[in-house]
Design a protein around this motif. Structure first.
Motif, mmCIF file in Angstrom:
data_model
loop_
_atom_site.group_PDB
_atom_site.id
_atom_site.type_symbol
_atom_site.label_atom_id
_atom_site.label_comp_id
_atom_site.label_asym_id
_atom_site.label_seq_id
_atom_site.Cartn_x
_atom_site.Cartn_y
_atom_site.Cartn_z
ATOM 1 N N LEU A 73 31.279 38.658 55.147
ATOM 2 C CA LEU A 73 32.653 38.614 55.642
ATOM 3 C C LEU A 73 32.816 37.493 56.668
ATOM 4 O O LEU A 73 33.835 36.784 56.670
ATOM 5 C CB LEU A 73 33.024 39.956 56.262
ATOM 6 C CG LEU A 73 34.427 40.053 56.874
ATOM 7 C CD1 LEU A 73 35.499 39.741 55.838
ATOM 8 C CD2 LEU A 73 34.659 41.438 57.476
ATOM 9 N N ALA A 74 31.834 37.294 57.539
ATOM 10 C CA ALA A 74 31.918 36.234 58.539
ATOM 11 C C ALA A 74 31.969 34.857 57.873
ATOM 12 O O ALA A 74 32.733 33.971 58.292
ATOM 13 C CB ALA A 74 30.719 36.313 59.488
ATOM 14 N N GLU A 75 31.183 34.652 56.818
ATOM 15 C CA GLU A 75 31.232 33.383 56.086
ATOM 16 C C GLU A 75 32.599 33.176 55.446
ATOM 17 O O GLU A 75 33.142 32.061 55.465
ATOM 18 C CB GLU A 75 30.138 33.351 55.019
ATOM 19 C CG GLU A 75 28.733 33.189 55.553
ATOM 20 C CD GLU A 75 27.735 32.934 54.424
ATOM 21 O OE1 GLU A 75 27.938 31.965 53.668
ATOM 22 O OE2 GLU A 75 26.771 33.716 54.292
ATOM 23 N N ASP A 76 33.144 34.233 54.876
ATOM 24 C CA ASP A 76 34.451 34.111 54.226
ATOM 25 C C ASP A 76 35.551 33.828 55.237
ATOM 26 O O ASP A 76 36.480 33.058 54.964
ATOM 27 C CB ASP A 76 34.755 35.380 53.429
ATOM 28 C CG ASP A 76 33.864 35.520 52.199
ATOM 29 O OD1 ASP A 76 33.375 34.489 51.707
ATOM 30 O OD2 ASP A 76 33.650 36.654 51.750
ATOM 31 N N LEU A 77 35.458 34.437 56.410
ATOM 32 C CA LEU A 77 36.449 34.161 57.456
ATOM 33 C C LEU A 77 36.402 32.693 57.881
ATOM 34 O O LEU A 77 37.442 32.079 58.139
ATOM 35 C CB LEU A 77 36.186 35.069 58.663
ATOM 36 C CG LEU A 77 36.657 36.515 58.541
ATOM 37 C CD1 LEU A 77 36.103 37.355 59.683
ATOM 38 C CD2 LEU A 77 38.185 36.583 58.536
ATOM 39 N N PHE A 80 38.331 30.613 55.364
ATOM 40 C CA PHE A 80 39.699 30.986 55.033
ATOM 41 C C PHE A 80 40.735 29.972 55.516
ATOM 42 O O PHE A 80 41.686 29.664 54.792
ATOM 43 C CB PHE A 80 40.027 32.367 55.616
ATOM 44 C CG PHE A 80 41.412 32.833 55.283
ATOM 45 C CD1 PHE A 80 41.701 33.339 54.031
ATOM 46 C CD2 PHE A 80 42.447 32.745 56.215
ATOM 47 C CE1 PHE A 80 42.979 33.761 53.709
ATOM 48 C CE2 PHE A 80 43.724 33.164 55.898
ATOM 49 C CZ PHE A 80 43.990 33.672 54.643
ATOM 50 N N ASP A 81 40.584 29.433 56.729
ATOM 51 C CA ASP A 81 41.602 28.533 57.269
ATOM 52 C C ASP A 81 41.774 27.297 56.396
ATOM 53 O O ASP A 81 42.905 26.847 56.143
ATOM 54 C CB ASP A 81 41.241 28.126 58.696
ATOM 55 C CG ASP A 81 41.483 29.250 59.698
ATOM 56 O OD1 ASP A 81 42.192 30.216 59.334
ATOM 57 O OD2 ASP A 81 40.958 29.182 60.815
ATOM 58 N N ALA A 82 40.663 26.721 55.921
ATOM 59 C CA ALA A 82 40.753 25.542 55.059
ATOM 60 C C ALA A 82 41.448 25.887 53.749
ATOM 61 O O ALA A 82 42.264 25.109 53.225
ATOM 62 C CB ALA A 82 39.358 24.977 54.795
ATOM 63 N N TRP A 83 41.146 27.069 53.195
ATOM 64 C CA TRP A 83 41.821 27.484 51.960
ATOM 65 C C TRP A 83 43.314 27.662 52.202
ATOM 66 O O TRP A 83 44.138 27.237 51.378
ATOM 67 C CB TRP A 83 41.226 28.800 51.462
ATOM 68 C CG TRP A 83 42.009 29.397 50.339
ATOM 69 C CD1 TRP A 83 41.857 29.153 49.003
ATOM 70 C CD2 TRP A 83 43.100 30.322 50.446
ATOM 71 N NE1 TRP A 83 42.775 29.862 48.274
ATOM 72 C CE2 TRP A 83 43.555 30.590 49.135
ATOM 73 C CE3 TRP A 83 43.728 30.940 51.508
ATOM 74 C CZ2 TRP A 83 44.608 31.454 48.878
ATOM 75 C CZ3 TRP A 83 44.789 31.796 51.258
ATOM 76 C CH2 TRP A 83 45.223 32.044 49.957
ATOM 77 N N LYS A 106 43.138 28.334 43.785
ATOM 78 C CA LYS A 106 43.093 29.695 43.273
ATOM 79 C C LYS A 106 43.167 30.683 44.438
ATOM 80 O O LYS A 106 42.986 30.314 45.596
ATOM 81 C CB LYS A 106 41.812 29.909 42.471
ATOM 82 C CG LYS A 106 41.723 29.035 41.227
ATOM 83 C CD LYS A 106 40.442 29.307 40.455
ATOM 84 C CE LYS A 106 40.364 28.446 39.215
ATOM 85 N NZ LYS A 106 39.097 28.672 38.449
ATOM 86 N N LEU A 107 43.436 31.939 44.115
ATOM 87 C CA LEU A 107 43.462 32.960 45.146
ATOM 88 C C LEU A 107 42.110 33.021 45.858
ATOM 89 O O LEU A 107 41.062 32.808 45.250
ATOM 90 C CB LEU A 107 43.807 34.327 44.546
ATOM 91 C CG LEU A 107 45.235 34.491 44.042
ATOM 92 C CD1 LEU A 107 45.388 35.850 43.362
ATOM 93 C CD2 LEU A 107 46.240 34.372 45.180
ATOM 94 N N PHE A 108 42.170 33.328 47.134
ATOM 95 C CA PHE A 108 40.956 33.327 47.940
ATOM 96 C C PHE A 108 40.002 34.406 47.458
ATOM 97 O O PHE A 108 40.399 35.554 47.205
ATOM 98 C CB PHE A 108 41.311 33.557 49.410
ATOM 99 C CG PHE A 108 40.135 33.438 50.329
ATOM 100 C CD1 PHE A 108 39.689 32.197 50.739
ATOM 101 C CD2 PHE A 108 39.471 34.567 50.779
ATOM 102 C CE1 PHE A 108 38.602 32.081 51.598
ATOM 103 C CE2 PHE A 108 38.389 34.456 51.635
ATOM 104 C CZ PHE A 108 37.944 33.214 52.047
ATOM 105 N N GLY A 109 38.740 34.057 47.335
ATOM 106 C CA GLY A 109 37.714 35.006 46.930
ATOM 107 C C GLY A 109 36.473 34.879 47.794
ATOM 108 O O GLY A 109 36.269 33.876 48.499
ATOM 109 N N SER A 110 35.648 35.877 47.748
ATOM 110 C CA SER A 110 34.451 35.903 48.577
ATOM 111 C C SER A 110 33.388 34.954 48.044
ATOM 112 O O SER A 110 33.256 34.722 46.835
ATOM 113 C CB SER A 110 33.886 37.328 48.637
ATOM 114 O OG SER A 110 32.654 37.344 49.337
ATOM 115 N N ILE A 111 32.602 34.413 48.962
ATOM 116 C CA ILE A 111 31.453 33.597 48.595
ATOM 117 C C ILE A 111 30.430 34.417 47.825
ATOM 118 O O ILE A 111 29.591 33.881 47.090
ATOM 119 C CB ILE A 111 30.811 32.979 49.861
ATOM 120 C CG1 ILE A 111 29.836 31.869 49.490
ATOM 121 C CG2 ILE A 111 30.107 34.049 50.682
ATOM 122 C CD1 ILE A 111 30.497 30.649 48.936
#
Length: 260
Positions: A73-77, A80-83, A106-111
């Motif tokens: 979750l920390a990596e995805d956060l 997120f801002d760049a996406w 595309k819609l944001f998804g988890s690494i």
């Protein structure tokens, strides 16, 4: 022309009368208490104390190793801002008359999608399983082939273990900044897995244990409704709490009379 002039005079008179009524204070004004109430509704209340279950829900659809949920979750956060900037630049930019035919983000998804792949789920359409959360008699379905049901549930043992951690959480709040296309927590097969696991436990003779599992499921999702920040989480909480009670009642109805 006279009727036009009369209409304008009438409209002007009505406007002047309305302004006079408003300025005179005859109409009720918004009180300071009402303004404070409106301001309160615009603010998100603080989350309940305790553990946030979002990281567990976020990781559920993917085969994330145990204990790595918060790190993913920390990596995805961090991504997120760049996406969000790329999404806004594409979809909120002015369009020319011919339209923009470029493919947007595309819609944001988890690494975790690329790193671990999808987590195993229960097979669909099998007669020995409840195939939706709304099946009313999972015990009867499991009884069609208990060994097959047991094998299917063994394949999702990691999801069952992850779901058990939800009991230790107090709420669900998204750490992602608000966005029109922002991500939602993964909900996956939580309900169906829990119902089938409880049904198999009841079929194997541990009715009190099955009822306890369903009570924990209902209590957990009822507790999550205390302070969610998305309507989806609240709706899922209602659904899961409801089906847990329904399934518990169905199991208890066919249990021995001395079952606690």
């Amino acid at each position: 022309m006279r009727w036009i002039l009369r209409a304008l005079l009438v409209a002007a008179a009505v406007a002047i009368a309305w302004l006079g009524i408003v300025w005179s204070g005859v109409l009720p004004r918004v009180t300071p208490e009402q303004r404070a109430a409106l301001a309160f509704l615009r603010e998100m209340p603080p989350p309940p104390p305790g553990r946030n279950a979002f990281a567990l829900l976020w990781a559920q659809p993917w085969a994330v190793p145990p204990g790595r949920e918060a790190a993913i979750l920390a990596e995805d956060l961090a991504r997120f801002d760049a996406w969000a900037l790329a999404w806004d630049a594409h979809y909120r930019a002015p369009r020319d008359d011919g339209g923009d035919t470029r493919e947007g983000p595309k819609l944001f998804g988890s690494i975790a999608v690329e790193r671990y792949g999808r987590r195993a789920s229960l097979p669909d359409g099998q007669p020995w399983l409840c195939n939706t959360e709304w099946d009313t008699d999972c015990v009867a379905a499991v009884a069609n082939d208990p060994d097959a049901a047991r094998a299917s549930l063994a394949g999702v043992a990691d999801s069952i273990a992850l779901a058990a951690l939800l009991d230790q959480s107090s709420h669900v709040r998204s750490p992602f900044p608000p966005h029109i296309a922002g991500p939602l927590p993964g909900l996956g097969d939580w309900g169906r897995i829990a119902l089938n696991a409880a049904a198999l436990r009841a079929h194997d003779g541990d009715v009190p244990g099955a009822l306890a599992d369903l009570c924990r499921m209902g209590t957990t999702w009822r507790r999550f409704r205390a302070g969610p920040d998305t309507l989806v989480t609240d709706m899922v909480g209602i659904a899961y709490a409801t089906v847990a009670v329904q399934q518990a009642l169905a199991i208890h109805a066919t249990a021995p009379a001395d079952t606690p």
